[in-house]
Design a protein around this motif. Structure first.
Motif, PDB file in Angstrom:
ATOM      1  N   TRP A   3      46.754 -36.502 -23.000  1.00  0.00           N
ATOM      2  CA  TRP A   3      47.667 -36.928 -24.050  1.00  0.00           C
ATOM      3  C   TRP A   3      48.585 -38.024 -23.514  1.00  0.00           C
ATOM      4  CZ3 TRP A   3      53.083 -35.576 -24.077  1.00  0.00           C
ATOM      5  CH2 TRP A   3      53.738 -35.950 -25.256  1.00  0.00           C
ATOM      6  N   ILE A   4      48.763 -39.070 -24.315  1.00  0.00           N
ATOM      7  CA  ILE A   4      49.657 -40.178 -23.944  1.00  0.00           C
ATOM      8  C   ILE A   4      50.809 -40.213 -24.939  1.00  0.00           C
ATOM      9  CG2 ILE A   4      49.853 -42.649 -23.549  1.00  0.00           C
ATOM     10  CD1 ILE A   4      46.810 -42.686 -23.293  1.00  0.00           C
ATOM     11  N   PRO A   5      52.032 -40.092 -24.498  1.00  0.00           N
ATOM     12  CA  PRO A   5      53.136 -40.124 -25.464  1.00  0.00           C
ATOM     13  C   PRO A   5      53.295 -41.522 -26.053  1.00  0.00           C
ATOM     14  CG  PRO A   5      53.988 -40.050 -23.230  1.00  0.00           C
ATOM     15  CD  PRO A   5      52.501 -39.861 -23.122  1.00  0.00           C
ATOM     16  N   SER A   6      53.654 -41.572 -27.311  1.00  0.00           N
ATOM     17  CA  SER A   6      53.756 -42.851 -28.003  1.00  0.00           C
ATOM     18  C   SER A   6      54.912 -43.702 -27.477  1.00  0.00           C
ATOM     19  CB  SER A   6      53.930 -42.633 -29.509  1.00  0.00           C
ATOM     20  OG  SER A   6      55.068 -41.836 -29.751  1.00  0.00           O
ATOM     21  N   ASN A   7      55.892 -43.089 -26.840  1.00  0.00           N
ATOM     22  CA  ASN A   7      57.039 -43.851 -26.313  1.00  0.00           C
ATOM     23  C   ASN A   7      56.897 -44.103 -24.810  1.00  0.00           C
ATOM     24  OD1 ASN A   7      57.351 -41.198 -25.522  1.00  0.00           O
ATOM     25  ND2 ASN A   7      59.601 -41.279 -25.569  1.00  0.00           N
ATOM     26  N   PHE A   8      55.649 -44.275 -24.365  1.00  0.00           N
ATOM     27  CA  PHE A   8      55.423 -44.403 -22.929  1.00  0.00           C
ATOM     28  C   PHE A   8      56.186 -45.575 -22.311  1.00  0.00           C
ATOM     29  CE2 PHE A   8      52.339 -47.183 -24.807  1.00  0.00           C
ATOM     30  CZ  PHE A   8      52.219 -48.242 -23.940  1.00  0.00           C
ATOM     31  N   MET A   9      56.469 -46.647 -23.088  1.00  0.00           N
ATOM     32  CA  MET A   9      57.164 -47.800 -22.516  1.00  0.00           C
ATOM     33  C   MET A   9      58.632 -47.509 -22.208  1.00  0.00           C
ATOM     34  SD  MET A   9      55.053 -50.078 -21.858  1.00  0.00           S
ATOM     35  CE  MET A   9      56.296 -51.206 -21.303  1.00  0.00           C
ATOM     36  N   ASP A  10      59.168 -46.428 -22.779  1.00  0.00           N
ATOM     37  CA  ASP A  10      60.550 -46.079 -22.485  1.00  0.00           C
ATOM     38  C   ASP A  10      60.745 -45.635 -21.038  1.00  0.00           C
ATOM     39  OD1 ASP A  10      61.130 -46.687 -25.065  1.00  0.00           O
ATOM     40  OD2 ASP A  10      61.157 -44.610 -25.779  1.00  0.00           O
ATOM     41  N   TYR A  11      59.626 -45.353 -20.370  1.00  0.00           N
ATOM     42  CA  TYR A  11      59.718 -44.900 -18.996  1.00  0.00           C
ATOM     43  C   TYR A  11      59.879 -46.059 -18.013  1.00  0.00           C
ATOM     44  CZ  TYR A  11      58.321 -40.235 -20.498  1.00  0.00           C
ATOM     45  OH  TYR A  11      58.264 -39.009 -21.099  1.00  0.00           O
ATOM     46  N   PHE A  12      59.797 -47.281 -18.502  1.00  0.00           N
ATOM     47  CA  PHE A  12      59.890 -48.453 -17.639  1.00  0.00           C
ATOM     48  C   PHE A  12      61.233 -49.162 -17.839  1.00  0.00           C
ATOM     49  CE2 PHE A  12      55.379 -47.845 -18.368  1.00  0.00           C
ATOM     50  CZ  PHE A  12      54.871 -47.912 -17.084  1.00  0.00           C
ATOM     51  N   THR A  13      61.734 -49.711 -16.767  1.00  0.00           N
ATOM     52  CA  THR A  13      62.959 -50.518 -16.818  1.00  0.00           C
ATOM     53  C   THR A  13      62.643 -51.920 -16.308  1.00  0.00           C
ATOM     54  OG1 THR A  13      64.348 -48.589 -16.419  1.00  0.00           O
ATOM     55  CG2 THR A  13      65.333 -50.749 -16.018  1.00  0.00           C
ATOM     56  N   PHE A  14      62.953 -52.918 -17.128  1.00  0.00           N
ATOM     57  CA  PHE A  14      62.694 -54.301 -16.771  1.00  0.00           C
ATOM     58  C   PHE A  14      64.010 -54.993 -16.392  1.00  0.00           C
ATOM     59  CE2 PHE A  14      59.385 -53.045 -19.676  1.00  0.00           C
ATOM     60  CZ  PHE A  14      58.228 -53.571 -19.115  1.00  0.00           C
ATOM     61  N   SER A  15      63.942 -55.791 -15.354  1.00  0.00           N
ATOM     62  CA  SER A  15      65.087 -56.623 -14.971  1.00  0.00           C
ATOM     63  C   SER A  15      64.592 -58.053 -14.801  1.00  0.00           C
ATOM     64  CB  SER A  15      65.714 -56.126 -13.668  1.00  0.00           C
ATOM     65  OG  SER A  15      66.769 -56.975 -13.265  1.00  0.00           O
ATOM     66  N   ILE A  16      65.083 -58.966 -15.641  1.00  0.00           N
ATOM     67  CA  ILE A  16      64.638 -60.350 -15.621  1.00  0.00           C
ATOM     68  C   ILE A  16      65.875 -61.238 -15.529  1.00  0.00           C
ATOM     69  CG2 ILE A  16      63.371 -62.143 -16.850  1.00  0.00           C
ATOM     70  CD1 ILE A  16      61.839 -59.925 -18.285  1.00  0.00           C
ATOM     71  N   THR A  17      65.944 -62.038 -14.483  1.00  0.00           N
ATOM     72  CA  THR A  17      67.086 -62.921 -14.292  1.00  0.00           C
ATOM     73  C   THR A  17      66.601 -64.361 -14.161  1.00  0.00           C
ATOM     74  OG1 THR A  17      67.016 -62.594 -11.894  1.00  0.00           O
ATOM     75  CG2 THR A  17      68.450 -61.143 -13.168  1.00  0.00           C
ATOM     76  N   VAL A  18      67.492 -65.298 -14.520  1.00  0.00           N
ATOM     77  CA  VAL A  18      67.183 -66.720 -14.438  1.00  0.00           C
ATOM     78  C   VAL A  18      68.181 -67.377 -13.493  1.00  0.00           C
ATOM     79  CG1 VAL A  18      66.836 -68.854 -15.721  1.00  0.00           C
ATOM     80  CG2 VAL A  18      66.349 -66.662 -16.817  1.00  0.00           C
ATOM     81  N   HIS A  19      67.658 -68.030 -12.448  1.00  0.00           N
ATOM     82  CA  HIS A  19      68.482 -68.790 -11.517  1.00  0.00           C
ATOM     83  C   HIS A  19      68.135 -70.263 -11.644  1.00  0.00           C
ATOM     84  CE1 HIS A  19      69.714 -65.087  -9.426  1.00  0.00           C
ATOM     85  NE2 HIS A  19      68.456 -64.704  -9.544  1.00  0.00           N
ATOM     86  N   ASP A  20      68.990 -71.089 -11.071  1.00  0.00           N
ATOM     87  CA  ASP A  20      68.715 -72.523 -11.040  1.00  0.00           C
ATOM     88  C   ASP A  20      68.614 -72.937  -9.579  1.00  0.00           C
ATOM     89  OD1 ASP A  20      68.351 -75.147 -11.575  1.00  0.00           O
ATOM     90  OD2 ASP A  20      70.146 -75.415 -12.782  1.00  0.00           O
ATOM     91  N   ALA A  21      67.420 -73.340  -9.157  1.00  0.00           N
ATOM     92  CA  ALA A  21      67.192 -73.657  -7.753  1.00  0.00           C
ATOM     93  C   ALA A  21      67.822 -74.971  -7.324  1.00  0.00           C
ATOM     94  CB  ALA A  21      65.693 -73.690  -7.468  1.00  0.00           C
ATOM     95  N   GLU A  22      68.138 -75.859  -8.258  1.00  0.00           N
ATOM     96  CA  GLU A  22      68.667 -77.172  -7.878  1.00  0.00           C
ATOM     97  C   GLU A  22      69.968 -77.526  -8.590  1.00  0.00           C
ATOM     98  OE1 GLU A  22      65.646 -80.049  -8.522  1.00  0.00           O
ATOM     99  OE2 GLU A  22      64.283 -79.221  -7.028  1.00  0.00           O
ATOM    100  N   GLY A  23      70.160 -77.046  -9.802  1.00  0.00           N
ATOM    101  CA  GLY A  23      71.345 -77.421 -10.562  1.00  0.00           C
ATOM    102  C   GLY A  23      72.353 -76.295 -10.640  1.00  0.00           C
TER     103      GLY A  23
END
Length: 936
Positions: A347-367
């Motif tokens: 059985w796969i729960p329908s809210n399976f993506m709730d078990y994941f935590t995403f962290s996405i950051t944006v940096h500027d390498a030159e500016g």
């Protein structure tokens, strides 16, 4: 084969993966694969870095600022927060206040200029220099009386006025008017450190050789003068004939000393024919274009996470099983309802993506881009796919995979990005199990392959520049300022020199019609670096004269006077003759004076003299490495500086064998911390440990424990929930305290803070502070802790009277404890991690363990004054050491001293590494690690 391996020291710090094959290198036996948020002690252990207390938010959350130390004495120190057109002052974790607002001094330094300011301190005065601004002094007159003043590089004394010369001669003299004598007078202060320009010359027709002849020279009193010097013309040069504290002197044919002449003053940092003003004649229209917004993002690669399923029904019906998710039969066909027959795997729960935590950051390498927000596009039930399992999943081949991160989307475009870089991390190791009737479903996630990589592009910028043309002049740099699509102002970044009739043309890929008028006059050509050496204040590196060096007269800080002929105490002005024209970036006083440019290192020393004078000065190259703009720091008789290219730190010290100064790269064994990055700030702490702290261009803080006389040099990296942007160290009490500027995301807002690192030496458990951006309540015991609004919406770590309290989310600047406490620390949590290097074993096949599988079945850690830890074969599979021993209930767990065994799950790996973590706000200090390892 089972072995016990004792790692007697971990004081080598974090070393680069490029060193993993260098098992015979001395650093390998003591090195670590990861040393994060830990500090290496010179004796060998690693200790958890203290947390940072929040001092105050910076004035402008959307602008960078820089910290500069001010140390008057061991008991009077301050951290100066230089921001966009202001300076604020912090000391002992508090901000200097003027009533209810921070005390500050206004400046005209722009945000973009802050990290190019060079400085040197002398008692209560900090000299500030920048190529775009006149040299200035920030003077402290009182706690709330700091003044920023321009420096006048000549004497404050005025020359005497009313100078007259009168002949006295016996009346019987035959010739009374055969000669013309000319005199000038200067005024001097009490210690002769200042002498005015020469007065207007006074002449007299006389016969100095007549009977009883002498000349009397008189003048008016000068305010502030202690005495006066008188000079007489001889062959076109005014030579010294005497000095007096009165307003007159008699010249009875005294022979002038032509080696002592009146001082000459000029505007040393002015050039003729510079552009002194730029006026907008016509504003034009249409000067509006993109401003570095985030234009597009693309997910290049994403890890596959594998779902391993077990559980069978063997022909049962599922009509009673609730449809909380989706059933799959043994062939991975989706069964759409609960009454279908088949051989389900689970059985796969329908809210399976709730078990994941995403962290996405944006940096500027030159500016200096800010404000961009990138959000994840998550997988759904329809994104599962069949995957051929590796051998270790057999004999159960029923394995499906998913890439939880399907893509990326731009939520907020931000601005100012030149080269945006996206960092992605994903956490979550869900395991579900459930049972309905005869059905048993167990699903486990494993990471299988790939990595998280993405690309991003910015919309670019409106490209604009001002071209200055002239038949004679050169060097001018002008910067346009736009508002609502019109040219509104022109900033003079470099005035240039030699212009006679310049023309300015605005060049832009957007807009037209702007016109500019230029004014030519004497203009500033200001130095970019400053220091003190041998009783002189030294300047160097202006834009128009990038390799010139200037030094004040001996014993003065502002006197740029000189004499003809020159004297040993005169000001110094010399050009370094080199193969290139790189600007002198730093002046460093060691036993000799050193000059650093972007291409080499130079030594300034006297020739045939004990002191540097205009006649004895010699400038010689020492090495050809080059320095960045980041200000170097000194330790004992050695300098550490950031190289111009490559991002590495280098050591420069005197070598008797080489007969000069030599440099070496101190980052070779930890190159991964510096490669392709730039060090933007460096600070040095002497006590309790000798540590260099540096901040790089991607917001990481790196520590370098350095004791050269003991061959100790160890790196560690430090992270926080945000970015580090600047650092400075000042002594406070018995320790050198690190202050930093951090940029954090608090809720939906980007905020910058000045933060202070806590002390290392702590006597009481309730005083431990291992959290960042923290606040502390100390007072009568209570449950409601208020006044922490700067952390609103953030999940915080809490230590109350020495106890770890469950994390909470700050709401309305408040948290509520279950039990009243009188000493409470609240802040952002961070993990302190160490990971050992791949095991290198002396085996009979001479492989040193290479190509052998290893199984770590036991770990023994020697700890000093530490709390319980997490340990395991990977950071994704850690096991908690028991947190309490035989302590009395109701008291905090005792700190651990000695060797302690940590039970971990045996796991066969290629490298045999051990991971240790402290995630609670408690101390950790480890001196050795012993592992039990099976090798096949």
């Amino acid at each position: 084969m089972s072995l016990k391996i004792y790692k007697q020291s971990i004081g080598g710090g974090e070393i680069s993966p490029s060193m993993y094959s260098r098992i015979t290198d001395p650093s390998y036996s003591a090195g670590l694969a990861k040393c994060r948020n830990m500090i290496v002690e010179p004796q060998g252990p690693v200790v958890r870095r203290p947390g940072f207390s929040m001092v105050r938010e910076t004035k402008y959350p959307d602008r960078k600022c820089r910290l500069i130390p001010f140390t008057f004495s061991a008991t009077q120190t301050m951290i100066l927060e230089f921001g966009h057109h202001y300076v604020r002052f912090h000391t002992n974790g508090s901000t200097l206040m003027n009533g209810n607002v921070p005390y500050e001094v206004a400046t005209d330094y722009d945000e973009s200029e802050l990290f190019d300011i060079d400085y040197a301190q002398s008692v209560d005065i900090i000299t500030l220099v920048h190529c775009s601004h006149p040299p200035r002094e920030l003077r402290r007159y009182g706690a709330l009386d700091w003044r920023l003043v321009d420096i006048t590089f000549n004497t404050s004394l005025t020359p005497p006025t009313g100078v007259t010369a009168t002949q006295h001669i016996l009346g019987s003299a035959t010739y009374k008017d055969g000669y013309v004598r000319k005199y000038v007078v200067t005024s001097c202060n009490v210690d002769n450190t200042e002498e005015s320009k020469a007065s207007v010359a006074a002449s007299v027709i006389c016969n100095p050789y007549g009977d009883g002849a002498y000349n009397t020279i008189t003048w008016n009193t000068v305010a502030g003068a202690d005495h006066y010097r008188v000079y007489r013309d001889k062959g076109g040069i005014y030579g010294y004939i005497g000095e007096t504290r009165t307003n007159s002197i008699d010249d009875d044919n005294i022979a002038p000393d032509s080696s002592i002449t009146p001082p000459i003053y000029d505007d040393v940092f002015l050039t003729s024919g510079g552009i002194s003003a730029a006026a907008v004649v016509a504003q034009g229209t249409g000067y509006t274009g993109p401003n570095g917004e985030l234009l597009s993002v693309s997910l290049l690669e994403s890890e596959t996470w594998v779902l391993k399923g077990e559980g069978y029904d063997y022909g049962g019906k599922f009509k009673d099983a609730p449809m909380l998710g989706a059933y799959y039969d043994s062939k991975w066909n989706l069964m759409s309802s609960g009454d279908k027959y088949g051989y389900p795997v689970g059985w796969i729960p329908s809210n399976f993506m709730d078990y994941f935590t995403f962290s996405i950051t944006v940096h500027d390498a030159e500016g200096s881009g800010v404000g961009a927000v990138v959000s994840p596009v998550k997988a759904t039930m329809a994104d599962w796919f069949d995957i051929t399992p590796p051998d270790y999943y057999k004999p159960n081949p029923r394995v499906i995979g998913i890439r939880p991160l399907k893509g990326l989307t731009i939520t907020q475009a931000g601005s100012g990005y030149k080269r945006p870089v996206i960092t992605i991390s994903i956490t979550g190791w869900p395991t579900w199990s459930d049972a309905y009737d005869k059905i048993t479903g167990v699903f486990e996630f494993y990471r299988y392959s790939g990595s998280f990589q993405a690309s991003a592009t910015s919309a670019g910028f409106m490209q604009s520049s001002i071209n200055v043309t002239d038949a004679t002049g050169s060097g001018a740099v002008l910067e346009p300022v736009f508002s609502q699509g019109k040219l509104t102002n022109v900033l003079i970044k470099n005035a240039g020199a030699g212009y006679s009739n310049p023309t300015a043309t605005l060049i832009s890929n957007y807009g037209s019609g702007a016109q500019i008028s230029l004014t030519v006059a004497n203009a500033g050509d200001y130095p970019g670096c400053v220091s003190y050496f041998e009783q002189r204040r030294w300047f160097a590196g202006s834009r128009m004269r990038p390799q010139y060096i200037w030094a004040t007269k001996t014993g003065t800080e502002t006197d740029m006077g000189y004499s003809l002929p020159s004297q040993s105490t005169d000001r110094i002005k010399v050009r370094v003759a080199s193969q290139d024209s790189n600007r002198i970036r730093h002046i460093v006083p060691l036993s000799q004076l050193l000059m650093l440019t972007a291409s080499g290192e130079w030594r300034v020393s006297p020739v045939n003299s004990d002191a540097i004078t205009p006649e004895s000065m010699s400038v010689r190259p020492q090495s050809y490495v080059g320095s960045s703009q980041t200000k170097p720091v000194l330790i004992n008789n050695t300098m550490i500086f950031a190289s111009a290219r490559g991002g590495h730190l280098r050591e420069l010290g005197y070598s008797y064998q080489a007969g000069g100064y030599i440099t070496s790269d101190v980052c070779l064994r930890a190159a991964h911390l510096f490669d392709h990055h730039e060090v933007v700030d460096i600070a040095y702490a002497k006590a309790p440990y000798s540590i260099f702290w540096c901040v790089n261009d991607i917001g990481k803080l790196i520590s370098f424990t350095y004791v050269p006389e003991q061959q100790v040099g160890a790196f560690a990296q430090h992270e926080t929930q945000g970015d580090f942007e600047s650092c400075a160290v000042v002594p406070e009490s018995n320790e050198d305290i690190l202050y930093v500027v951090t940029k954090r995301k608090i809720g939906e807002n980007t905020v910058r803070f000045v933060e202070r690192m806590n002390e290392y030496i702590i006597d009481k458990d309730e005083d431990y502070l291992f959290m960042d951006c923290a606040g502390t309540y100390s007072g009568p015991a209570k449950t409601d802790i208020t006044g922490i609004s700067w952390l609103n919406g953030m999940k915080v770590s809490i230590l109350a009277d020495g106890y770890c309290v469950p994390d909470q989310v700050v709401q309305n600047g408040k948290i509520t404890l279950r039990r009243a406490a009188s000493k409470v620390h609240i802040g952002l949590a961070y993990n302190s991690d160490i990971q050992t290097l791949p095991l290198a074993l002396q085996l009979q096949d001479l492989s040193f363990g290479s190509n052998h599988r290893k199984n770590i079945s036991g770990v023994v850690v020697r700890m000093i004054d530490s709390a319980s830890i997490l340990a395991g074969s990977s950071f994704d599979n850690l096991y908690q050491q028991p947190t309490r021993g035989r302590e009395t209930p109701g008291t905090p767990p005792k700190k651990r001293n000695g060797e302690f065994e940590v039970d971990i799950a045996a796991s066969w790996t290629d490298d045999g590494q051990v991971c240790i973590r402290q995630s609670a706000p408690l101390p950790l200090k480890i001196s050795s690690i012993t592992v039990t390892c099976d090798v096949v």
